[in-house]
Enzyme design. Structure first.
Site, PDB file in Angstrom:
ATOM      1  N   HIS A  72      79.710  19.460  16.500  1.00 52.14           N
ATOM      2  CA  HIS A  72      78.633  19.407  17.486  1.00 52.14           C
ATOM      3  C   HIS A  72      79.124  19.866  18.850  1.00 52.14           C
ATOM      4  O   HIS A  72      80.175  19.459  19.320  1.00 52.14           O
ATOM      5  CB  HIS A  72      78.045  17.990  17.582  1.00 52.14           C
ATOM      6  CG  HIS A  72      79.073  16.917  17.719  1.00 52.14           C
ATOM      7  ND1 HIS A  72      79.795  16.414  16.656  1.00 52.14           N
ATOM      8  CD2 HIS A  72      79.519  16.258  18.815  1.00 52.14           C
ATOM      9  CE1 HIS A  72      80.633  15.483  17.085  1.00 52.14           C
ATOM     10  NE2 HIS A  72      80.485  15.378  18.394  1.00 52.14           N
TER      11      HIS A  72
HETATM   12  P1  AMP Z   1      82.058  13.116  20.000  1.00 53.13           P
HETATM   13  O1  AMP Z   1      83.064  12.261  20.673  1.00 53.13           O
HETATM   14  O2  AMP Z   1      82.132  14.545  20.459  1.00 53.13           O
HETATM   15  O3  AMP Z   1      82.072  12.996  18.500  1.00 53.13           O
HETATM   16  O4  AMP Z   1      80.644  12.613  20.534  1.00 53.13           O
HETATM   17  C1  AMP Z   1      79.645  12.098  19.714  1.00 53.13           C
HETATM   18  C2  AMP Z   1      78.365  12.000  20.520  1.00 53.13           C
HETATM   19  O5  AMP Z   1      77.330  11.572  19.641  1.00 53.13           O
HETATM   20  C3  AMP Z   1      78.392  10.991  21.657  1.00 53.13           C
HETATM   21  O6  AMP Z   1      77.988  11.636  22.854  1.00 53.13           O
HETATM   22  C4  AMP Z   1      77.415   9.879  21.230  1.00 53.13           C
HETATM   23  O7  AMP Z   1      76.687   9.361  22.319  1.00 53.13           O
HETATM   24  C5  AMP Z   1      76.503  10.617  20.276  1.00 53.13           C
HETATM   25  N1  AMP Z   1      75.949   9.818  19.198  1.00 53.13           N
HETATM   26  C6  AMP Z   1      76.526   8.754  18.557  1.00 53.13           C
HETATM   27  N2  AMP Z   1      75.750   8.351  17.528  1.00 53.13           N
HETATM   28  C7  AMP Z   1      74.662   9.179  17.520  1.00 53.13           C
HETATM   29  C8  AMP Z   1      73.517   9.273  16.703  1.00 53.13           C
HETATM   30  N3  AMP Z   1      73.331   8.451  15.655  1.00 53.13           N
HETATM   31  N4  AMP Z   1      72.600  10.241  16.972  1.00 53.13           N
HETATM   32  C9  AMP Z   1      72.775  11.079  18.010  1.00 53.13           C
HETATM   33  N5  AMP Z   1      73.844  11.042  18.830  1.00 53.13           N
HETATM   34  C10 AMP Z   1      74.778  10.103  18.583  1.00 53.13           C
END
Ligand code: AMP
Ligand code: ZN
Length: 200
Positions: free
Chosen positions: A116
């Site tokens: 992502h």
């Molecule tokens: P990363 O550290 O790059 O994996 O960041 C993951 C991101 O996903 C963070 O900014 C979280 O706030 C976001 N996040 C966590 N759980 C969910 C979810 N179920 N749906 C959408 N975003 C999420």
């Protein structure tokens, strides 16, 4: 029962890749979160936004790739460029986009499964931004610009990344304003300060 990781465990969980959270796959199908979709990508609102505007751009394939180190140039370069381009278009659609700065990038070591790209406005004006770890994950070398990942893939065929030791060090480093480099002892002090850098 196996232990689920907490947000705070994210760095150490990298040693056990199966422990990455998997909630993004579900969120990619949640109409309340989806803001854009086409045949290659889905853009969703980050469920816990760390700024006024915070989105995640997810490729529809590569769902089993979480780690940038698994990407290979030139095979994945085109997709990464497309994700950035669509992320930039999404930022332009945001309210007050002209007055805000945006960054497009990846956490060098992610906590969530499924590749992502973060699209995040640089006001960091959000109640979800609470911890030193949150702050440092977006304002230190733990956050890698999309353009840098693409450059490395184009030039070296792969992304070098950082070690989990380096990640830990970055996430625990002192709180520093991303605009003027002033340092702060607590998150509330830092958050009060950064309000002065962004439009109301
Ligand atoms: P990363 O550290 O790059 O994996 O960041 C993951 C991101 O996903 C963070 O900014 C979280 O706030 C976001 N996040 C966590 N759980 C969910 C979810 N179920 N749906 C959408 N975003 C999420
Ligand atoms: Zn400052």
């Amino acid at each position: 029962m196996s232990k689920r990781p907490t947000d705070r465990d994210a760095g150490s969980s990298q040693k056990k890749k199966s422990f990455l959270f998997s909630g993004l796959d579900e969120s990619m199908r949640d109409p309340a979160l989806i803001v854009y979709a086409d045949d290659r990508i889905v853009i969703i609102k980050d469920k816990y936004p760390k700024a006024r505007h915070h989105f995640l751009v997810l490729p529809k394939d590569l769902e089993n790739v979480a780690d940038l180190k698994a990407l290979r140039g030139p095979r994945h370069v085109d997709l990464l460029k497309y994700m950035q381009c669509k992320g930039e278009e999404q930022a332009k659609r945001c309210e007050s986009a002209d007055a805000l700065e945006f960054r497009y990038g990846y956490h060098a070591i992610p906590s969530m499964r499924h590749l992502h790209l973060h699209v995040i406005s640089q006001d960091f004006d959000s109640p979800c931004l609470k911890t030193k770890r949150h702050w440092n994950s977006f304002t230190t070398a733990h956050f890698v610009d999309s353009s840098e990942v693409i450059r490395q893939l184009e030039e070296n065929g792969r992304f070098t990344g950082i070690t989990s030791e380096k990640s830990k060090k970055l996430l625990e480093s002192e709180l520093r304003c991303h605009k003027c480099e002033a340092t702060f002892s607590t998150m509330p002090k830092l958050k009060a300060h950064i309000r002065g850098h962004v439009p109301p």
